[in-house]
Design a protein around this motif. Structure first.
Motif, PDB file in Angstrom:
ATOM      1  N   PHE A 158       0.818  -1.202   0.000  1.00 40.35           N
ATOM      2  CA  PHE A 158       0.000   0.000   0.000  1.00 40.35           C
ATOM      3  C   PHE A 158       0.856   1.257   0.000  1.00 40.35           C
ATOM      4  CE2 PHE A 158      -4.239  -1.340  -0.055  1.00 40.35           C
ATOM      5  CZ  PHE A 158      -4.347  -2.514   0.649  1.00 40.35           C
ATOM      6  N   PHE A 170       0.712   8.051   2.561  1.00 44.19           N
ATOM      7  CA  PHE A 170      -0.075   9.280   2.583  1.00 44.19           C
ATOM      8  C   PHE A 170       0.759  10.456   3.087  1.00 44.19           C
ATOM      9  CE2 PHE A 170      -3.399   7.013   1.182  1.00 44.19           C
ATOM     10  CZ  PHE A 170      -4.333   6.494   2.062  1.00 44.19           C
ATOM     11  N   ALA A 171       1.460  10.224   4.205  1.00 49.16           N
ATOM     12  CA  ALA A 171       2.256  11.308   4.778  1.00 49.16           C
ATOM     13  C   ALA A 171       3.325  11.758   3.790  1.00 49.16           C
ATOM     14  CB  ALA A 171       2.901  10.855   6.093  1.00 49.16           C
ATOM     15  N   MET A 231       0.299   2.247   4.261  1.00 49.95           N
ATOM     16  CA  MET A 231      -0.701   3.173   3.756  1.00 49.95           C
ATOM     17  C   MET A 231      -0.459   4.575   4.272  1.00 49.95           C
ATOM     18  SD  MET A 231      -4.715   2.389   3.710  1.00 49.95           S
ATOM     19  CE  MET A 231      -4.703   0.911   4.660  1.00 49.95           C
ATOM     20  N   TYR A 232      -0.322   4.689   5.599  1.00 50.92           N
ATOM     21  CA  TYR A 232      -0.214   6.022   6.171  1.00 50.92           C
ATOM     22  C   TYR A 232       1.141   6.654   5.955  1.00 50.92           C
ATOM     23  CZ  TYR A 232      -4.867   6.178   7.848  1.00 50.92           C
ATOM     24  OH  TYR A 232      -6.233   6.239   7.882  1.00 50.92           O
ATOM     25  N   VAL A 233       2.195   5.835   5.903  1.00 51.83           N
ATOM     26  CA  VAL A 233       3.497   6.390   5.538  1.00 51.83           C
ATOM     27  C   VAL A 233       3.421   6.939   4.123  1.00 51.83           C
ATOM     28  CG1 VAL A 233       5.876   5.779   4.999  1.00 51.83           C
ATOM     29  CG2 VAL A 233       4.855   4.998   7.110  1.00 51.83           C
ATOM     30  N   VAL A 248       8.300  -3.459  11.888  1.00 48.68           N
ATOM     31  CA  VAL A 248       6.884  -3.549  12.245  1.00 48.68           C
ATOM     32  C   VAL A 248       6.244  -4.752  11.614  1.00 48.68           C
ATOM     33  CG1 VAL A 248       6.635  -1.098  12.602  1.00 48.68           C
ATOM     34  CG2 VAL A 248       6.214  -2.047  10.364  1.00 48.68           C
ATOM     35  N   LYS A 249       6.936  -5.862  11.622  1.00 53.65           N
ATOM     36  CA  LYS A 249       6.418  -7.052  10.964  1.00 53.65           C
ATOM     37  C   LYS A 249       5.058  -7.409  11.536  1.00 53.65           C
ATOM     38  CE  LYS A 249      10.862  -9.142   9.860  1.00 53.65           C
ATOM     39  NZ  LYS A 249      11.821  -9.002  10.949  1.00 53.65           N
ATOM     40  N   GLY A 250       4.097  -7.551  10.672  1.00 51.37           N
ATOM     41  CA  GLY A 250       2.778  -7.942  11.120  1.00 51.37           C
ATOM     42  C   GLY A 250       1.743  -6.852  10.888  1.00 51.37           C
ATOM     43  N   GLU A 251       2.133  -5.598  10.915  1.00 46.39           N
ATOM     44  CA  GLU A 251       1.159  -4.541  10.683  1.00 46.39           C
ATOM     45  C   GLU A 251       1.584  -3.693   9.490  1.00 46.39           C
ATOM     46  OE1 GLU A 251      -1.736  -4.363  12.951  1.00 46.39           O
ATOM     47  OE2 GLU A 251      -2.214  -3.499  10.991  1.00 46.39           O
ATOM     48  N   LEU A 306      11.867   0.553   7.862  1.00 45.92           N
ATOM     49  CA  LEU A 306      10.682   0.760   8.687  1.00 45.92           C
ATOM     50  C   LEU A 306       9.849  -0.511   8.768  1.00 45.92           C
ATOM     51  CD1 LEU A 306       8.806   2.720  10.184  1.00 45.92           C
ATOM     52  CD2 LEU A 306       7.707   3.183   8.013  1.00 45.92           C
ATOM     53  N   MET A 318       0.801  -3.412   6.359  1.00 46.96           N
ATOM     54  CA  MET A 318      -0.083  -2.820   5.366  1.00 46.96           C
ATOM     55  C   MET A 318      -0.667  -1.482   5.785  1.00 46.96           C
ATOM     56  SD  MET A 318      -1.873  -5.970   3.395  1.00 46.96           S
ATOM     57  CE  MET A 318      -2.428  -7.024   4.690  1.00 46.96           C
ATOM     58  N   THR A 319      -1.203  -1.423   7.016  1.00 45.45           N
ATOM     59  CA  THR A 319      -1.778  -0.143   7.456  1.00 45.45           C
ATOM     60  C   THR A 319      -0.707   0.926   7.566  1.00 45.45           C
ATOM     61  OG1 THR A 319      -2.885  -1.612   8.995  1.00 45.45           O
ATOM     62  CG2 THR A 319      -3.578   0.669   8.966  1.00 45.45           C
ATOM     63  N   ILE A 320       0.449   0.537   8.133  1.00 44.09           N
ATOM     64  CA  ILE A 320       1.522   1.503   8.292  1.00 44.09           C
ATOM     65  C   ILE A 320       1.988   1.988   6.932  1.00 44.09           C
ATOM     66  CG2 ILE A 320       3.911   1.750   9.028  1.00 44.09           C
ATOM     67  CD1 ILE A 320       3.261   0.107  11.432  1.00 44.09           C
TER      68      ILE A 320
END
Lengths: 150, 366, 353
Positions: free
Chosen positions: C75, C140-141, C136-138, C127-130, C123, C132-134
């Protein structure tokens, strides 16, 4: 994931029925008491000459602000609910009058001709079609061109 | 050694809020806005937005992360408002009508969302995000095509000129600021919408009470450990679904409160940023993906909206461009969420590794 | 006698292939059948689909490395897009045109893509495991950050900056006169009035697919796949998991950068500011429609998925709009693409955290 819930017992059923009735009841209550209508307050003479405009008055609806109307003026007012109390103070010395009107639930916008009302003629308030054939934009503040009622 | 560790975790705990506060405080003088104006705006925004943020608490407690699917509730509320405006229902009755209509829709949508999320364990947040997009498509279809054709519309004024579909901007004049004005207190030039605050207080009481009920305790247990809860006889799947349902319903009411303050509704876009704002607020307020409390909500709404008031003006004054302020605002918003997620993921890995190391050393000793 | 057997086998094959994919393929077939009846030219539709396939294929291909290495759906593709935007804007700034423009842009984008990809990987590895969401927001930022940058960076070429102020890039920059349709027109074959086959573009896409295919079969590639499908086995075999994940992320970002360059040369414009925000989603939807899952993807799936997805996007507006006299394409696109992603997210995968 099937828990051991018994969908039974008259008590639960009665409770659910009661909630359902209350729900519909509340909806109806809100609908009926909250429904607002737009009423155009009109002070124009009949184009056919059956009645004349009132030479100056103030009109207050349901205890609201008293707005001044001279000959030919038209303004709009929002009325919540189906009952409308119109209080007219005439500038030409006639006694102040209070009229009670009922607004039909179905209509969104209506036109109230105060001259007709003051003279006790039939149907002082009629539904107003915003999308009349000549498609004139209906905004009471915006000048003179209001469509004729169908 | 222990003291050092505590300091590190304190910073990590509040890193996001600290950074946020620093940027905001720096921007206040730069913005050129008077303190009265800032506080007045802030008080209005709290009344308008706080309810929505509360809807995120329960799913976090139940271990589902940020429920971006709350936007489904927002859409339900908007559909309620469309019907209310169709009949021109004004005042509190209008809000009540919209809320009553939105209620069954949000329950249904929440149920669907919760069930889908149960099939995506470990990926709830991405899934709820996509769920929001998916149902947005369905919402667009319903509002753009079904209203006025299959779903009868009484008032032609709210339809598009082609005859069916709802107008782009729905005028909420009959219910505009009804909550705010019902009980408005003015102190030193600052307007306080007391009724909105009262509603928020009632919601807080509800949440506190709910956490003490069996269902609330079940949710917390499920959030901490699904296997153990399952073994203890808690219906894990149903509990998770219920947390999403409640969240969706709260979002429905919250969106109605939000829109009555705005006075106008962008029929097709009003709900776009709902999830994002709520998530940013609660994360800035110190919540994590597994723990969220009422103070987090208030702190977060305060900080986030203070930032939103002040930073764009500061950016404009500093760089001479309104756009930069806007972009910076969005950058901070997204960055805050990303940072919070990263910190949380990093720390849960650290804790998992530490637990493993502990297990290993115990095993060796034994 | 053996009808029940066959029944069962057909059912299994269908379930394997996935009912949503079958539905989409059938839907596309129906649209094609309807086309002539609603006066939609099949030739121009095919031409459109092939062009859009070429435009998007590389962005979809960029998904493959990260899926294979277990980093999930990328993402954060917008990071690769940003690298491509940096490269192409710099190429226009330097006045590179034609082939020099296109390959110059690729050359300029690559270092950015590598650096961004490497940081992104660092990065993600934490954060293995999360992821996709991270991601996405990285993403976007980063897009928002770059939006500020586009306003501040010292670009000066008159084709790119706002008229009266002379600084800050415009929202869309035309490639007309630079390398617009450079690949698409190369060796293009006109098959009919409405049908021009963009040979150059398709060749480039084919070559890229071949490169990816070869890579996946190489030692590094198989190691990467092992990390994604069986991390314990990979660790036991002495493979450095983090290094493999980093490689996959960097590859993905580089392919993303080249992907957006291909998209630009077909589209004719460089789109800045908030345009890259949601670019990852169609690519994700396409590869999922092609049959990929969260941790397994193949080149064939990329091609099939992109054709199906772009096919729907092309045919739906023309056919349904003619049929129903309304424009439902946007709504259908939203429901279909996100529905596919939802479907993939809710499948059981063997590798969880």
């Amino acid at each position: 994931m099937k828990g051991e819930q018994k969908h039974g017992g008259t008590k639960t059923l009665a409770l659910r029925a009661a909630i359902g009735v209350a729900y519909i009841g509340l909806l109806a209550l809100f609908l009926v008491t909250g429904r607002t209508h737009t009423v155009l307050i009109d002070n124009k003479a009949d184009p056919a000459g059956s009645w004349q405009a009132i030479r100056g008055m103030t009109v207050s609806v349901n205890g609201g602000e008293a707005v001044e109307y001279m000959k030919g003026d038209r303004d709009k007012v929002s009325v919540k609910g189906q009952k409308m109390r119109v209080r007219v103070e005439f500038f030409d010395g006639r006694d102040t009058e209070e009229y009670s009107l009922k607004i039909p639930f179905i209509e969104d916008t209506l036109l109230l001709s105060v001259p007709k009302l003051a003279e006790g003629l039939d149907n002082p308030m009629e539904p107003f079609n915003l999308y009349a054939d000549n498609k004139a934009r209906t905004d009471a503040e915006e000048g003179e061109r209001f469509g004729q009622e169908p | 050694m222990k003291k050092q560790f505590v300091l590190k975790s304190f910073i990590a705990d509040n890193l996001v809020a600290v950074i946020f506060l620093a940027i905001t405080i720096a921007s206040i003088p730069l913005s050129g806005l008077s303190p009265v104006h800032i506080i007045d705006d802030l008080m209005t925004r709290i009344g308008r937005n706080a309810f929505l943020v509360f809807s995120l608490i329960l799913p976090i407690m139940a271990g589902m992360g940020i429920n971006f699917g709350m936007v489904l509730g927002a859409m339900a509320g908007q559909i309620g408002l469309i019907f209310a405006m169709d009949w021109g229902i004004g005042g509190m009755q209008g809000l009540g009508f919209a809320a009553l209509l939105g209620l069954p829709v949000s329950i249904l949508l929440g149920w669907i969302a919760g069930s889908i999320l149960n099939h995506a364990r470990g990926r709830e947040m991405v899934t709820s995000y996509i769920l929001g997009f998916f149902f947005n498509g369905i919402y667009q279809f319903v509002v753009l095509y079904l209203f006025g054709s299959v779903i009868p519309l009484h008032n032609r004024a709210i339809a598009l000129s082609r005859g069916f579909g709802v107008r782009n901007t729905l005028n909420l004049e009959p219910v505009r600021q009804v909550l705010d004005n019902a009980w408005l207190v003015k102190i030193a030039g600052v307007r306080l919408p007391m009724l909105s605050y009262a509603i928020i207080v009632v919601l807080c009481v509800f949440i506190v009470w709910f956490k003490k009920t069996k269902l609330g305790q079940d949710m917390r247990a499920v959030g901490q450990n699904q296997h153990v809860s399952n073994a203890a006889g808690i219906p894990v799947e149903k509990t998770r679904i219920l947390s999403i349902v409640i969240s969706t319903v709260l979002a429905c009411f919250g969106q109605i409160i939000f829109l009555q303050n705005m006075g106008n509704m962008n029929t097709y876009n009003a709900h776009d940023q709902t999830g994002f704002f709520a998530a940013a607020a609660i994360l800035v307020g110190g919540a994590s993906l597994t723990k969220a409390s009422i103070p987090n909500v208030f702190a977060g709404v305060l900080l986030l909206h203070l930032m939103y008031i002040v930073v764009p003006m500061a950016g404009q004054n500093l760089f001479g461009s309104a756009n930069i302020g806007e972009y910076f605002r969005q950058f901070i918003g997204y960055g805050v969420i990303a940072l919070s997620l990263v910190i949380h993921a990093w720390r849960s890995r650290r804790e998992a590794e530490k637990a493993r190391a502990l297990l290993r050393s115990e095993g060796e000793e034994a | 006698m053996n009808t029940t057997d066959m029944h069962k086998r057909i059912k299994e094959a269908a379930a394997d292939f996935g009912w949503p994919r079958i539905i989409i393929a059938l839907f596309l077939a129906v649209l094609f059948i309807l086309a002539p009846f609603v006066k939609v030219s099949i030739a121009s539709s095919l031409s459109d689909i092939i062009n859009r396939f070429g435009m998007n294929a590389l962005l979809v291909l960029a998904m493959v490395p990260m899926i294979q290495s277990g980093c999930g759906l990328n993402f954060g593709l917008s990071l690769g897009v940003i690298a491509g935007l940096l490269g192409s804007t710099m190429a226009v700034q330097f006045g590179l045109t034609g082939w020099a423009g296109l390959f110059g842009a690729i050359a300029l984008s690559t270092p950015f893509a590598v650096v961004l990809g490497w940081l992104y990987a660092k990065l993600l590895n934490r954060v293995k495991g999360e992821e996709m969401t991270i991601a996405m927001y990285v993403g976007f930022a980063a897009v928002m950050f770059m939006s500020i940058m586009w306003l501040i960076l010292p670009y000066s070429s008159t084709n790119m900056v706002w008229g009266y102020e002379g600084k800050g890039l415009r929202t869309t920059i035309t490639l007309d006169g630079y390398w617009n349709r450079q690949l698409s027109d190369f060796l293009a074959v006109r098959l009919s009035d409405n049908f021009v086959f963009p040979t150059g573009l398709i060749l480039f896409v084919a070559a890229s697919c071949a490169v990816m295919w070869l890579f996946l079969r190489s030692k590094t590639g198989t190691a990467m796949t092992a990390v994604g499908s069986n991390p314990d086995f990979a660790r036991a075999s002495g493979i450095d998991i983090n290094k493999m994940r980093t490689t996959s992320v960097v590859m993905s970002t580089v392919f993303g950068a080249v992907g957006i360059l291909l998209y630009q040369q077909s589209f004719g414009f460089i789109q800045l500011y908030t345009a890259p925000l949601y670019m990852a989603f169609p690519a994700v939807a396409a590869i999922l429609i092609g049959g990929a899952s969260i941790n397994k993807a193949s080149i064939v799936q990329v091609v099939v998925g992109t054709i199906l997805f772009q096919g729907i996007l092309t045919m739906t507006p023309s056919v349904i709009n003619s049929l129903l006299q309304t424009d439902m394409s946007e709504v259908i696109r939203i429901v279909l693409s996100n529905g596919m992603i939802l479907y993939a997210l809710t499948r059981k995968s063997k590798v969880t955290r």
